[in-house]
Design an enzyme around this catalytic site. Structure first.
Site, PDB file in Angstrom:
ATOM      1  N   HIS A  84      -8.094   0.102  -5.101  1.00 16.73           N
ATOM      2  CA  HIS A  84      -6.624   0.118  -5.308  1.00 16.73           C
ATOM      3  C   HIS A  84      -7.035   1.913  -5.698  1.00 16.73           C
ATOM      4  O   HIS A  84      -5.759   2.505  -5.103  1.00 16.73           O
ATOM      5  CB  HIS A  84      -6.183  -0.652  -6.524  1.00 16.73           C
ATOM      6  CG  HIS A  84      -5.161  -0.949  -6.539  1.00 16.73           C
ATOM      7  ND1 HIS A  84      -3.939  -0.843  -5.153  1.00 16.73           N
ATOM      8  CD2 HIS A  84      -3.774  -0.783  -7.390  1.00 16.73           C
ATOM      9  CE1 HIS A  84      -2.313  -1.008  -5.627  1.00 16.73           C
ATOM     10  NE2 HIS A  84      -3.023  -0.179  -6.845  1.00 16.73           N
ATOM     11  N   SER A 103       1.188   2.680  -4.978  1.00 12.50           N
ATOM     12  CA  SER A 103       1.277   1.148  -5.559  1.00 12.50           C
ATOM     13  C   SER A 103       3.016   0.897  -6.123  1.00 12.50           C
ATOM     14  O   SER A 103       3.064   0.709  -5.249  1.00 12.50           O
ATOM     15  CB  SER A 103       0.616   0.377  -6.708  1.00 12.50           C
ATOM     16  OG  SER A 103      -0.062   0.073  -7.829  1.00 12.50           O
ATOM     17  N   ASP A 125      -9.346  -1.325  -1.120  1.00  8.00           N
ATOM     18  CA  ASP A 125      -8.261  -1.916  -2.205  1.00  8.00           C
ATOM     19  C   ASP A 125      -8.861  -3.593  -2.129  1.00  8.00           C
ATOM     20  O   ASP A 125      -8.477  -4.107  -1.407  1.00  8.00           O
ATOM     21  CB  ASP A 125      -6.442  -1.731  -1.560  1.00  8.00           C
ATOM     22  CG  ASP A 125      -5.740  -2.170  -2.879  1.00  8.00           C
ATOM     23  OD1 ASP A 125      -6.785  -2.800  -3.824  1.00  8.00           O
ATOM     24  OD2 ASP A 125      -4.768  -1.021  -2.846  1.00  8.00           O
TER      25      ASP A 125
END
Lengths: 397, 397
Positions: free
Chosen positions: B377, B181, B344
């Site tokens: 995610h 991320s 995600d």
């Protein structure tokens, strides 16, 4: 997963569709007028009585003598009764589903009498074209706006009020009930609550029941209002409205209703390391201004409490308001068609699929088709014309 | 589109993986300690000078004599340097990527010297295990917290400070930089800014540049803080912290990082038309309490201004901070591996795909593999072990 090529393809076809929508709208102007339906007294699902309930409505086409050609259109969260046509030739835009409602269109107003009504607690009571009853309405008992004294209402209540409207016209059967998003909740609620009246049900970008994820998403929309000090526990009608909160609420809804594919096409681009953005975290970026300025421009037309009541009505939804979704769906006798949008990020297709799976388990024969397009949730409005033939066939058979 | 069966399959394999994660963690305890790296003076990308910059860091494994076996791990938005192992045997949980970092694991600490550092403006400066410099730090010029006087920093700044840390250890080449991320943004920034130092770059649930949609999503996280009157334009360190705003920010981040599949498994179910919910729109629903109570519990560890600075750093990101993404990527000489999560909803795979497409156009050979799982995610953290062999091969070749 879509490849980049498929995405590009989607995007171009989406843009073509929007272009054709605009052309269609200009081709033949259907004129309509906003009317008011009044119920002197109404008792909610929660057992509270409201007096002098008023909702707006409009129609397209003519009711036949047998009174059996009526189709009801139920509107989405931030929408209203204006589904098709114009109020005046000079209106900038026709109603939101004008591409599929009108003479010769999928929902053919040469054959059908189309009714569309505002819901209770409509999001935009300050829009002069909206007629609704909710917390911003005057409470006859106090001669002041209800605020949080207005009873909590459900999608079932929206439908019961529509039922009173439809019945007042002498209509005993609806050829179809068709709605997008929150309108789809009303459509399936109609089919579950008044099975003898509903012959066809069309759920566009919809669900049979709210799941925990969607209940939370809806609360994310409520929080900015509840956290705005001007909200004042719903009592702001004599002071300043909580416009900062409402603006953020509308920005959340707007973004969630759109897929990155379309937002990245429409929003302004950003230069690398813009000087203003490096100066302070309080200086906005171009894409942020684009979204939030548009949201702020619409905030004063909305009402903060109405938004909270709409959130709650949606959060409580399960078709038929029975203990389980299956029990609610079991009551449905209508033919059903579900059309979620493949790229929806708000009510993803798994929700429509879950209702379809339950209906099949119950021995029914729901029809299912996904709308393709770059808009995400809004494909249910902007790309609906791509399903015009599916809809026409479903309505006419 | 996944069918219901695939979803069910995903879900069960996800739960199995989480279970195996927990088991792995208990198998062999890697011990580490938190240390402090200090830079007496640092000049930001925006040209402002900060004195006495401090960030936390920790290591796993041993640096070899040639000093060429170092791997840098860069952390995600709400994370910190604690990527693996425990500080003490009795710690409830090991670091977030303990399933892939440790003796014999994908990133094998018997072979590699793994370094992990806190970023500037870390989200949680009130966590005793976080050491960071940002708006909550004392400004030596005033002996008070900086507040908004702290300069805006970028992902490039995070990387420059890490570069000073790595250089202070006499390391001239990194065997790899690996991040999830926001950590993936740092990893690709490292590869673009210090190409001669980075031999391998792994981007997990990442992007090469922010797009308008993500820039807006980040602003949605900032708004609740900016709208909280306690925020007081960043000057709240002597008064009440804007915890309502921070709570909503954390609730937005938490929900967006998780797919409905997992949220609907974990969140409490709702009975039909619960009496309390029909009483008032201010009475919360069970799923809402579940999300918001957890967010409120974490709010006091976070700092509102730090969250705003992190949002801004992410909003400004384009690899290499060149005029276009392509110009930034052109500088990369490292081998690259991109592993977005298929489900995600925060940094969707199209972002990693766009970087991969650009690298290919530049004649490079990026590797691309999607992580499957029910978390969305968070599959980049909770389901990373499913890609352990891909990662091991990439690291060792």
């Amino acid at each position: 997963m879509k490849t980049m090529y498929q995405i590009m393809l989607c995007l171009s076809s989406g843009i073509l569709l929007v272009a054709s929508l605009v052309n269609t709208a200009q081709a033949d102007t259907l004129l309509t007028e906003k009317r008011v339906f009044t119920l002197p007294e109404y008792t909610t699902v929660g057992g509270e009585t409201i007096t002098d309930v008023r909702v707006g409505w409009e129609t397209y086409g003519e009711l036949n003598e047998a009174r059996d050609n009526a189709i009801l259109i139920t509107h989405f969260f931030s929408g209203n009764s204006h589904a098709a046509g114009k109020y005046q030739e000079s209106d900038a835009q026709p109603g939101y589903w004008d591409s599929i409602i009108g003479p010769g269109k999928a929902i053919d107003t040469n054959k059908y009498f189309v009714i569309s009504s505002d819901t209770l607690v409509n999001a935009n009571p300050n829009d002069p074209n909206v007629i609704t009853t909710g917390p911003a309405s005057i409470n006859p008992a106090t001669s002041k706006p209800y605020g949080l004294d207005f009873p909590v209402v459900t999608i079932g209540d929206f439908v019961h009020v529509q039922h009173a409207l439809v019945s007042s016209l002498g209509i005993e059967k609806l050829h179809a009930v068709v709605g997008a998003s929150m309108g789809s909740l009303q459509a399936i609620e109609w089919a579950a609550t008044y099975p003898d009246m509903v012959e066809r049900m069309v759920s566009v970008i919809g669900a049979g029941a709210m799941d925990a994820w969607t209940i939370m998403s809806l609360e994310q929309w409520a929080q900015p209002i509840k956290n705005d000090p001007n909200w004042n526990n719903g009592d702001y009608y004599e002071g300043e409205a909580p416009l900062d909160g409402v603006t953020h609420t509308l920005a959340l809804i707007t973004q969630q209703a759109m897929h990155p594919m379309i937002i990245n096409q429409l929003a302004p681009k950003q230069e690398t390391l813009p000087a203003k953005a490096l100066e302070s975290v309080t200086n906005n970026l171009p894409a942020v201004d684009w979204l939030f300025n548009a949201s702020r421009a619409r905030a004063s037309v909305a009402d903060a409490n109405h938004l909270l009541y709409l959130v709650r009505a949606n959060q409580l939804f399960v078709a038929g308001h029975e203990e389980t979704l299956k029990e609610g769906l079991a009551k449905i006798t209508a033919k059903t068609l579900f059309m979620p949008a493949a790229n929806d990020l708000l009510l993803k297709p798994y929700l429509a699929k879950a209702a379809v799976a339950e209906l099949k388990e119950l021995g029914k024969e729901p029809q299912y088709e996904e709308i393709s397009g770059p808009w995400g949730h809004l494909d249910g409005v902007y790309t609906i014309q791509s399903k015009a033939e599916t809809l026409r066939e479903f309505i006419e058979n």
